[in-house]
Design a protein around this motif. Sequence first.
Motif, mmCIF file in Angstrom:
data_model
loop_
_atom_site.group_PDB
_atom_site.id
_atom_site.type_symbol
_atom_site.label_atom_id
_atom_site.label_comp_id
_atom_site.label_asym_id
_atom_site.label_seq_id
_atom_site.Cartn_x
_atom_site.Cartn_y
_atom_site.Cartn_z
ATOM 1 N N HIS A 15 -156.705 59.160 -1.653
ATOM 2 C CA HIS A 15 -155.884 58.022 -1.246
ATOM 3 C C HIS A 15 -156.717 56.791 -0.910
ATOM 4 O O HIS A 15 -157.934 56.860 -0.716
ATOM 5 C CB HIS A 15 -155.015 58.405 -0.047
ATOM 6 C CG HIS A 15 -155.813 58.746 1.179
ATOM 7 N ND1 HIS A 15 -156.345 57.809 2.027
ATOM 8 C CD2 HIS A 15 -156.164 59.953 1.719
ATOM 9 C CE1 HIS A 15 -156.984 58.385 3.017
ATOM 10 N NE2 HIS A 15 -156.903 59.705 2.855
ATOM 11 N N GLY A 20 -152.537 58.323 3.440
ATOM 12 C CA GLY A 20 -153.088 59.663 3.474
ATOM 13 C C GLY A 20 -152.672 60.409 2.225
ATOM 14 O O GLY A 20 -152.077 59.832 1.304
ATOM 15 N N SER A 21 -152.934 61.689 2.203
ATOM 16 C CA SER A 21 -152.621 62.484 1.020
ATOM 17 C C SER A 21 -151.130 62.480 0.703
ATOM 18 O O SER A 21 -150.737 62.720 -0.440
ATOM 19 C CB SER A 21 -153.107 63.921 1.218
ATOM 20 O OG SER A 21 -152.486 64.529 2.331
ATOM 21 N N ASP A 42 -156.934 64.437 2.685
ATOM 22 C CA ASP A 42 -156.886 63.435 3.747
ATOM 23 C C ASP A 42 -158.327 63.105 4.113
ATOM 24 O O ASP A 42 -159.065 63.985 4.582
ATOM 25 C CB ASP A 42 -156.167 63.971 4.987
ATOM 26 C CG ASP A 42 -154.665 63.962 4.850
ATOM 27 O OD1 ASP A 42 -154.124 63.011 4.259
ATOM 28 O OD2 ASP A 42 -154.019 64.916 5.340
ATOM 29 N N GLY A 47 -154.051 60.452 7.382
ATOM 30 C CA GLY A 47 -153.060 61.481 7.136
ATOM 31 C C GLY A 47 -152.916 62.404 8.335
ATOM 32 O O GLY A 47 -152.689 61.968 9.464
ATOM 33 N N ARG A 48 -153.112 63.695 8.084
ATOM 34 C CA ARG A 48 -152.959 64.693 9.146
ATOM 35 C C ARG A 48 -154.255 64.937 9.922
ATOM 36 O O ARG A 48 -154.272 65.734 10.852
ATOM 37 C CB ARG A 48 -152.458 66.013 8.541
ATOM 38 C CG ARG A 48 -151.089 65.906 7.898
ATOM 39 C CD ARG A 48 -150.660 67.229 7.282
ATOM 40 N NE ARG A 48 -150.448 68.252 8.311
ATOM 41 C CZ ARG A 48 -150.130 69.519 8.040
ATOM 42 N NH1 ARG A 48 -150.004 69.906 6.781
ATOM 43 N NH2 ARG A 48 -149.956 70.389 9.022
ATOM 44 N N ASP A 49 -155.325 64.256 9.533
ATOM 45 C CA ASP A 49 -156.586 64.422 10.255
ATOM 46 C C ASP A 49 -156.585 63.533 11.493
ATOM 47 O O ASP A 49 -156.368 62.320 11.405
ATOM 48 C CB ASP A 49 -157.769 64.060 9.355
ATOM 49 C CG ASP A 49 -159.101 64.359 10.022
ATOM 50 O OD1 ASP A 49 -159.662 65.432 9.745
ATOM 51 O OD2 ASP A 49 -159.568 63.540 10.832
#
Length: 259
Positions: A15, A20-21, A42, A47-49
């Motif tokens: 990305h 993010g992803s 990510d 993202g989720r990180d």
Amino acid sequence: MDYEGEGKPEIVLVHGANVGSWCWFKVRAALEDKGYKVTAVDLLGMGRDGTPVDQITSVATFAKPLIDHLASTSNKVILVGHSLGGVSISFAMELLPEKVSKAVFVTACMPGNNQSASDTFPPDLFSGMVAKGVSTLKYANGPSSLPTSFDVNISAVAEYIFNESPKELTGLGLSLMRPNPFVPMVEPLTLTKEKYGSIRRFYIVAQEDRLFTPDAYQKPVIEKNGPVEQVFYVEGSDHCIFFSKPKELTELLIRIAAL
């Protein structure tokens, strides 16, 4: 056809800034429906990180999730980078060229040797976004130091990156955008002919991109920092081609995989 072992090559999606992803969800699903193994990473802090973005001080740190994934693969992959993601895939190509068969720059930064992302921009591109209030800078180490991250003004950014995207996807994207580390904008990369230059490169031009406009950015960066093996043009696509033209982008990635 470019196959790895008994299956199709893995496609790794990287990305760009402030996302993010998740941005690849339509393209990822379409590629998987065609039998491709797809990994959307990510980058650190995105993202989720949950890594605090103001603590990320190098491209190597930012791109670590991508590097870790490539290091764990047994076969060569196709790397796809969107926008600022072109910096991360370039870094990975230089570090682990033996893990990459092809690289696809999707309306992306494509730095040359000893260049940063900002070195490839027209002089007023990022500074103009900041001046207009579209982007904002954060100085976690004090105003006399370099910025540590940058964010986007949700009310202003849509016209630059989602101008051709469906409203429901624009709303989704704006709700998920977040600050991005600043270092990938300004850290120069060392890119050698022997490593980075050994990998087949392709570029996808988004014809209606208002951020990286074709005439002011995409075509000049291809001319200056090529060569690329082939350039593809997607009409009616804004900067977020994965939302505005996901079918066309998917078809091009499949076509490139077969070259």
